[in-house]
Design a protein around this motif. Structure first.
Motif, PDB file in Angstrom:
ATOM      1  N   LYS A  97       1.905   9.298  -5.975  1.00 13.06           N
ATOM      2  CA  LYS A  97       2.407  10.644  -5.698  1.00 13.06           C
ATOM      3  C   LYS A  97       3.406  11.080  -6.767  1.00 13.06           C
ATOM      4  CE  LYS A  97       4.546  13.332  -2.007  1.00 13.06           C
ATOM      5  NZ  LYS A  97       5.184  13.279  -0.674  1.00 13.06           N
ATOM      6  N   SER A  98       4.315  10.169  -7.136  1.00 12.31           N
ATOM      7  CA  SER A  98       5.295  10.516  -8.170  1.00 12.31           C
ATOM      8  C   SER A  98       4.615  10.742  -9.521  1.00 12.31           C
ATOM      9  CB  SER A  98       6.363   9.426  -8.282  1.00 12.31           C
ATOM     10  OG  SER A  98       5.807   8.225  -8.747  1.00 12.31           O
ATOM     11  N   LYS A  99       3.574   9.974  -9.819  1.00 15.53           N
ATOM     12  CA  LYS A  99       2.826  10.174 -11.065  1.00 15.53           C
ATOM     13  C   LYS A  99       2.178  11.553 -11.094  1.00 15.53           C
ATOM     14  CE  LYS A  99       1.333   5.646 -12.718  1.00 15.53           C
ATOM     15  NZ  LYS A  99       0.152   4.780 -12.952  1.00 15.53           N
ATOM     16  N   GLN A 100       1.597  11.951  -9.968  1.00  9.07           N
ATOM     17  CA  GLN A 100       0.952  13.261  -9.903  1.00  9.07           C
ATOM     18  C   GLN A 100       1.974  14.386 -10.074  1.00  9.07           C
ATOM     19  OE1 GLN A 100      -1.141  13.277  -6.173  1.00  9.07           O
ATOM     20  NE2 GLN A 100      -2.925  12.210  -7.009  1.00  9.07           N
ATOM     21  N   GLU A 101       3.134  14.251  -9.431  1.00 10.15           N
ATOM     22  CA  GLU A 101       4.177  15.266  -9.575  1.00 10.15           C
ATOM     23  C   GLU A 101       4.644  15.361 -11.023  1.00 10.15           C
ATOM     24  OE1 GLU A 101       7.250  14.248  -6.829  1.00 10.15           O
ATOM     25  OE2 GLU A 101       6.073  14.825  -5.081  1.00 10.15           O
ATOM     26  N   LEU A 141       0.826  -1.203   0.000  1.00  8.78           N
ATOM     27  CA  LEU A 141       0.000   0.000   0.000  1.00  8.78           C
ATOM     28  C   LEU A 141       0.866   1.261   0.000  1.00  8.78           C
ATOM     29  CD1 LEU A 141      -2.911   1.094   0.176  1.00  8.78           C
ATOM     30  CD2 LEU A 141      -2.630   1.110   2.655  1.00  8.78           C
ATOM     31  N   GLN A 142       1.933   1.261   0.813  1.00  9.04           N
ATOM     32  CA  GLN A 142       2.830   2.416   0.858  1.00  9.04           C
ATOM     33  C   GLN A 142       3.529   2.613  -0.480  1.00  9.04           C
ATOM     34  OE1 GLN A 142       5.385   1.509   4.173  1.00  9.04           O
ATOM     35  NE2 GLN A 142       4.005   2.458   5.661  1.00  9.04           N
TER      36      GLN A 142
END
Length: 115
Positions: free
Chosen positions: A68-72, A60-61
């Motif tokens: 998060k990296s995809k969004q950035e 999950l982590q």
């Protein structure tokens, strides 16, 4: 009352709980320690369940980090495209006769110099 008699083994408790503990067998101290050690050992099912929960949490982590990296990455790409589009608009402006408008080009040069 046929069949109601159940034989009791020798070491079973026959006294009431209100009376003091007389006549019970005393265990050897080594046997008591062994019993404690056996109780503290985790059974395989609990051990496997804890291992599964640990792996589930790690997965999950990891998934959250990837998200998060995809969004950035998507945000940086969007900023880059916006900047490129603004630059293209400034450079592609033309006069009525088809000549390039120099004010946009001069603004870009000024920004480069200031950086």
């Amino acid at each position: 009352m046929l069949g109601s008699y159940t034989p009791k083994s020798f070491d079973e408790d026959t006294i009431d709980s209100n009376e003091p503990e007389v006549g019970k067998f005393v265990r050897h101290p080594d046997l008591i320690e062994k019993a404690k050690v056996q109780k503290t050992k985790k059974d395989p099912f609990k051990k496997a369940k804890e291992h599964y929960e640990k792996l589930k949490l790690e997965k999950l982590q990891k998934q959250q980090e990837l998200e998060k990296s995809k969004q950035e990455k998507a945000q940086k790409l969007q900023e880059y495209k916006k900047k490129k589009q603004e630059r293209f608009k400034k450079l592609s402006k033309k006069t009525k006769k088809g000549q390039p408008v120099m004010t946009g080009r001069l603004e870009l040069l000024l920004e480069k110099i200031q950086k």
